[in-house]
Motif scaffolding. Structure first.
Motif, short mmCIF file in Angstrom:
data_model
loop_
_atom_site.label_atom_id
_atom_site.label_comp_id
_atom_site.label_asym_id
_atom_site.label_seq_id
_atom_site.Cartn_x
_atom_site.Cartn_y
_atom_site.Cartn_z
N UNK A 1 0.93 -1.21 -0.01
CA UNK A 1 -0.03 -0.10 -0.03
C UNK A 1 0.80 1.11 0.10
N UNK A 2 1.95 1.20 0.78
CA UNK A 2 2.82 2.34 0.78
C UNK A 2 3.47 2.57 -0.76
N UNK A 3 3.88 1.52 -1.15
CA UNK A 3 4.42 1.86 -2.62
C UNK A 3 3.33 2.20 -3.59
N UNK A 4 2.02 1.80 -3.49
CA UNK A 4 1.03 2.23 -4.28
C UNK A 4 0.67 3.61 -4.17
N UNK A 5 0.60 3.99 -3.09
CA UNK A 5 -0.01 5.61 -2.78
C UNK A 5 1.18 6.60 -2.92
N UNK B 1 4.64 10.33 -6.55
CA UNK B 1 6.02 10.54 -7.47
C UNK B 1 5.57 10.67 -8.82
N UNK B 2 4.61 10.02 -9.22
CA UNK B 2 3.94 9.76 -10.83
C UNK B 2 3.76 11.20 -11.46
N UNK C 1 9.45 6.06 -15.20
CA UNK C 1 10.57 4.88 -14.50
C UNK C 1 11.17 5.42 -13.14
N UNK C 2 11.10 6.77 -13.10
CA UNK C 2 11.89 7.12 -11.75
C UNK C 2 10.78 7.18 -10.83
N UNK C 3 9.54 7.47 -11.19
CA UNK C 3 8.56 7.23 -9.94
C UNK C 3 8.24 6.03 -9.59
N UNK C 4 8.27 4.81 -10.48
CA UNK C 4 8.28 3.44 -10.26
C UNK C 4 9.55 3.32 -9.17
N UNK C 5 10.70 3.47 -9.62
CA UNK C 5 11.90 3.39 -8.79
C UNK C 5 11.88 3.98 -7.20
N UNK C 6 11.46 5.20 -7.32
CA UNK C 6 11.23 5.77 -6.03
C UNK C 6 10.11 5.03 -5.05
N UNK C 7 8.97 4.80 -5.67
CA UNK C 7 7.90 4.06 -4.71
C UNK C 7 8.68 2.80 -4.15
N UNK D 1 11.19 -0.44 0.03
CA UNK D 1 12.40 -1.47 0.51
C UNK D 1 12.87 -0.64 1.70
N UNK D 2 13.01 0.67 1.70
CA UNK D 2 13.50 1.24 3.00
C UNK D 2 12.59 0.98 4.05
#
Length: 339
Positions: A80-84, A89-90, A96-102, A107-108
């Protein structure tokens, strides 16, 4: 007021402010990006659907904790954190950067769940969630949603107390469903059994100084350069090392702020002219002020040594502040409540 307490209250207020400003900044961009999640934002049944979803999710998480399926809850919250965060970020970064940042944020949370990581993730998630709900819940659905959730929060904390059970389980996993407010720079969430302090609060019922807002680490007094009396030093030693506020306590009143900024007629409530925050209107601003009034009362109560339901004060402050700003702006009362 003791310095560490004042610093903690100030930091909590800053976290709430960042969530609110972030949501207001995202509202127009989210709408332009087509992120409105419902066909008819004015339909009050949207609130009912969301409330049912909250009840189902709460029951599922409590069941997962009961049957030692903590990994399911952890996976759900991290996804959920990655999705929101991707929604946020999008609109700020290339795809690509938005996906990588999420993915990096998720991961962090898994590899280093320290308090500042949870707070940073909470601000991003809170602003994103409030912005999405703000453009998806019209004025009446937003008021209904906040009102019902305030009542539910009070019942679940003071009545059934299942919200304390949920908080204890989630905080053991150190996930961004709470905002962590340390009162000392030496505080470490990773070395603290935060879940047990919530359980102790439920057992003690507020009869002593142990509460859901306490941490188990020892406090140390930092000399500010002048002499302190023994009583003053003792007061500082008694200050808890951290207290915790549910992320929903920041998100829900911000939904009212975002909805007010987005759905009120622009001819009655024009932008206040803040260049970097065009969505800020008088009703949105007064809703923010009302939220902070509720927050300061809530923190005053929590610092006395017991867990308290946050949404009755926070949502009530947001709704009351919004209505004051709307009426002062000349918005008819029926229009203000979405009728």
């Amino acid at each position: 007021m003791r310095r560490r307490v004042a610093a903690g209250v100030g930091f909590a207020a800053l976290l709430f402010l960042l969530v609110q400003l972030g949501a207001l900044a995202l509202v127009p961009t989210f709408y332009e990006s087509g992120y409105q999640t419902v066909e008819d934002p004015s339909d009050p049944t949207n609130s009912l659907v969301y409330i049912v979803a909250i009840l189902v999710a709460t029951a599922a998480m409590l069941a997962a904790f009961k049957y030692d399926l903590d990994w399911v809850v952890r996976a759900f919250v991290v996804v959920a954190a990655a999705s929101i965060s991707w929604y946020v970020f999008s609109v700020l970064l290339p795809p690509v950067a938005a996906i990588g940042a999420s993915i990096a944020l998720a991961a962090l949370l898994v590899v280093h769940p320290e308090w500042y990581v949870l707070d940073a993730a909470g601000v991003v998630m809170g602003a994103g969630a409030a912005g999405l709900f703000g453009i998806s819940f019209g004025l009446l659905p937003a008021i209904l949603l906040l009102s019902v959730l305030a009542v539910y929060d009070a019942i679940s904390v003071y009545g059934t107390e299942h919200m304390l059970d949920l908080a204890s389980g989630v905080m053991d996993l150190k996930l961004p469903v709470v905002l962590v407010v340390p009162t000392t720079l030496s505080y470490s969430l990773r070395e603290t059994d935060a879940g047990e302090t919530v359980a102790e609060s439920k057992r003690d019922g507020g009869d002593d100084e142990t509460s859901a807002a306490d941490a188990d680490t020892d406090a140390s007094v930092a000399d500010g350069g002048g002499e302190q009396s023994e009583d003053a030093a003792a007061d500082e030693d008694d200050v808890r090392d951290a207290f915790f506020i549910g992320l929903g306590d920041a998100v829900m009143p911000t939904v009212m702020i975002a909805s007010a900024a987005f759905f009120l007629p622009a001819d009655l409530t024009p932008s206040l002219g803040v260049a970097w925050l065009p969505a800020l209107t008088l009703p949105a601003l007064t809703a923010m002020i009302g939220t902070f009034a509720g927050l300061f009362v809530l923190l005053w109560m929590v610092l006395k040594g017991r867990a308290h339901a946050g949404l009755p004060l926070l949502n009530g402050g947001a709704i009351g502040g919004y209505l004051v700003g709307a009426l002062v702006s000349g918005v008819p009362i029926l229009t203000a409540i979405g009728l």
